[in-house]
Scaffold this active site. Structure first.
Site, short mmCIF file in Angstrom:
data_model
loop_
_atom_site.label_atom_id
_atom_site.label_comp_id
_atom_site.label_asym_id
_atom_site.label_seq_id
_atom_site.Cartn_x
_atom_site.Cartn_y
_atom_site.Cartn_z
N HIS A 1 8.03 4.59 -8.50
CA HIS A 1 7.90 6.24 -8.65
C HIS A 1 8.57 6.65 -10.24
O HIS A 1 9.15 7.87 -10.15
CB HIS A 1 8.73 6.95 -7.42
CG HIS A 1 7.88 6.77 -6.33
ND1 HIS A 1 8.20 7.65 -5.17
CD2 HIS A 1 6.90 6.16 -5.67
CE1 HIS A 1 7.60 7.40 -4.11
NE2 HIS A 1 6.73 6.44 -4.50
N HIS B 1 -2.57 2.39 -0.05
CA HIS B 1 -3.09 3.87 -0.39
C HIS B 1 -3.19 3.90 -1.75
O HIS B 1 -2.55 3.05 -2.62
CB HIS B 1 -1.78 4.68 -0.04
CG HIS B 1 -0.67 4.52 -0.62
ND1 HIS B 1 -0.40 5.17 -1.88
CD2 HIS B 1 0.65 3.90 -0.32
CE1 HIS B 1 1.02 4.96 -2.23
NE2 HIS B 1 1.63 4.24 -1.08
N ASP C 1 3.16 1.05 -6.76
CA ASP C 1 3.14 1.68 -5.28
C ASP C 1 1.87 2.64 -5.50
O ASP C 1 1.92 3.91 -5.79
CB ASP C 1 4.24 2.59 -5.11
CG ASP C 1 4.41 3.39 -3.82
OD1 ASP C 1 3.46 3.20 -3.08
OD2 ASP C 1 5.21 4.21 -3.65
N ASP D 1 -3.18 6.31 -4.03
CA ASP D 1 -2.70 7.55 -4.75
C ASP D 1 -1.29 6.98 -5.34
O ASP D 1 -0.47 6.20 -4.80
CB ASP D 1 -2.56 8.84 -3.87
CG ASP D 1 -1.47 8.46 -2.66
OD1 ASP D 1 -1.83 7.52 -1.89
OD2 ASP D 1 -0.57 9.45 -2.69
N GLU E 1 -0.79 9.54 0.50
CA GLU E 1 0.58 8.73 1.40
C GLU E 1 1.68 9.28 0.57
O GLU E 1 2.77 9.71 1.35
CB GLU E 1 0.46 7.35 1.12
CG GLU E 1 1.51 6.85 1.85
CD GLU E 1 2.82 6.44 1.26
OE1 GLU E 1 3.84 6.17 1.90
OE2 GLU E 1 2.90 6.61 0.25
N GLU E 2 1.69 9.46 -0.62
CA GLU E 2 2.76 9.84 -1.57
C GLU E 2 3.34 11.57 -1.05
O GLU E 2 4.49 11.72 -1.15
CB GLU E 2 2.76 9.96 -2.95
CG GLU E 2 2.45 8.57 -3.47
CD GLU E 2 3.85 7.32 -3.28
OE1 GLU E 2 4.48 8.00 -2.82
OE2 GLU E 2 3.45 6.43 -3.56
N ASP F 1 3.19 -1.36 1.65
CA ASP F 1 3.82 -0.44 0.58
C ASP F 1 5.14 -0.81 0.15
O ASP F 1 5.96 -0.59 0.96
CB ASP F 1 3.82 0.86 1.60
CG ASP F 1 3.97 2.06 0.86
OD1 ASP F 1 3.97 1.91 -0.35
OD2 ASP F 1 3.95 3.15 1.35
#
Length: 428
Positions: free
Chosen positions: A386, A83, A146, A85, A180-181, A204
């Site tokens: 994150h 992903h 991520d 994002d 995805e987040e 991921d």
């Protein structure tokens, strides 16, 4: 010794890390939720054409799709997902990756003026990265490991396969996905974009060697409570205080089934938010468990509690909305062991010790598995996802690229010589 082109890995990761691809739930009705994601996915759809892929951007689902045509017959198609994002961050500041060559385990100043340091005393996994090229943020934003590390490792694997036609493979499909987040991307994926794909893998998070095919089952619940407002001086027998009822509901939830007391294979019921007045109250909950029966029991516990309160205060005062978010990947994989065994065989082939873990969360693979394509999760390297302390090394992304090529080539070999269909072990 490097497997892929380390300079390629470094340059591509830094290039894409700098792109603002935050996903934003406030824009959930847009597909995708931010224009930066579209820009990056269209760029990726163009880039993979350089490695022999046919590709396009699906405007409806916001996935960039690519297909590397087979160079050998009799091999079922497989797929990979990464992903584009990132989580939201303070976008007053752009992402500025910092490269630390030949890292030796020292404490690093990310934003010295504001006292932001990446310190092995706090993050001891950094000590395992000595001698590698470490990439960090500047301490003001996330880095985007991520999942831009997954994107970069996948690009390197595709480039390798293009440059090494002696590696037999069937059709290899890739999907670069959005949002995805915030749990929306995988829900929108259209399996028609992966025709004939029997199984796939997400890339991921996780350290090299990590492998996950057991995730939470997940539900979200919203409870609304209606009170009756009367002047407190005349409230006897008339007032119904929604705050009081909400407190009674919260007190009745199990005290030992909460995230802060859960680990390993434990599930939980978490109060995510609550607000109230005399007139009305609202409670948000999430429900998580790995075991399907225990998961259903937790859902029933919430329903039964609301029903009991309804008998006491009147059922019309309560409105419970409970929705399924995703199911454990294991539910869709337990009878299809090849997707797991192939990965484990490839880990060994790539010189990695597989670390099979129970993943206390969910990925796009949960939704894709439910759509009929079993999709466990591999890794992308790095750590501290994150947040401002995110990092990754070029060498970790190189290990991902090597594993992806190993999966592709091992799948070709086992397609000719027989599949590894051993029953799955339970690692939990």
């Amino acid at each position: 010794m490097a497997f892929a082109d380390l300079d390629f890995l470094e340059k591509n990761f830094i290039h894409y890390a700098k792109e603002d691809t935050q996903s934003k739930y406030a824009n959930k009705d847009q597909v995708p939720t931010t224009p930066g994601q579209v820009k990056m996915m269209k760029e990726l759809a163009g880039q993979v054409k350089d490695y022999g892929l046919e590709s396009y951007y699906n405007e409806k689902t916001a996935f960039a799709i690519g297909r590397l045509p087979a160079n050998a017959a009799g091999i079922a198609p497989l797929g990979f997902f990464a992903h584009v994002d990132t989580v939201e961050y303070d976008d007053r500041f752009p992402v500025r990756p910092q490269v630390h060559r030949n890292y030796q385990g020292e404490k690093l100043a990310l934003d010295e003026a504001n006292g932001i340091f990446l310190d092995p005393a706090e993050f001891p996994d950094l000590l395992t990265l000595k001698g590698q090229t470490l990439i960090t943020s500047d301490g003001k934003t996330v880095l985007g490991t991520d999942d831009k590390a997954g994107v970069t490792g996948l690009l390197a694997a595709l480039k390798y396969l293009h440059e090494h036609p002696e590696v037999d493979h069937g059709d290899v499909y890739v999907a670069f996905g959005p949002d995805e987040e915030i749990g929306l991307g995988g829900q929108r994926f259209d399996p028609a974009d992966f025709p004939g794909v029997e199984f796939a893998y997400t890339l991921d998070n996780g350290r090299p060697g990590d492998f996950e095919y057991e995730t939470f089952n997940a539900s979200a619940a919203e409870l609304k409570i209606k009170g009756t407002v009367v002047h407190p001086g005349e409230a006897y027998g008339l007032m119904v205080n929604a705050t009081t009822i909400m407190t009674e509901f919260l007190e009745a939830l199990p005290k030992d089934q909460v995230p802060e007391k859960s680990r390993g294979h434990d599930g939980f019921i978490m109060v995510t938010d609550a607000e109230s007045s005399v007139d009305s109250a609202r409670v948000g909950l999430i429900i998580r468990d790995f075991d399907w029966d225990k998961f259903l029991a937790k859902e029933d516990l919430v329903r039964d509690l609301v029903a009991r309160l309804g008998e006491k205060y009147g059922a019309d005062r309560f409105d419970l909305h409970l929705r399924r978010q995703y199911e454990n990947i294991y539910n869709g994989i337990k009878d299809k062991p090849y997707v797991v065994n192939l990965a484990l065989d490839a880990y060994e082939k790539a010189g990695l010790t597989a670390n099979v873990q129970t993943f206390r969360g969910g990925t796009d693979g949960n939704f894709i598995t439910q759509k009929g394509i079993p999709t466990p999760n591999l890794f992308n390297g790095g750590g501290n996802y994150h947040g401002r302390y995110e990092y990754v090394t070029v060498e970790q992304m190189d290990q991902l690229a090597e594993l992806l090529v190993a999966i592709v080539s091992e799948h070709a070999r086992q397609s000719r010589e027989g599949r590894d269909e051993r029953p799955l072990e339970k690692y939990w």
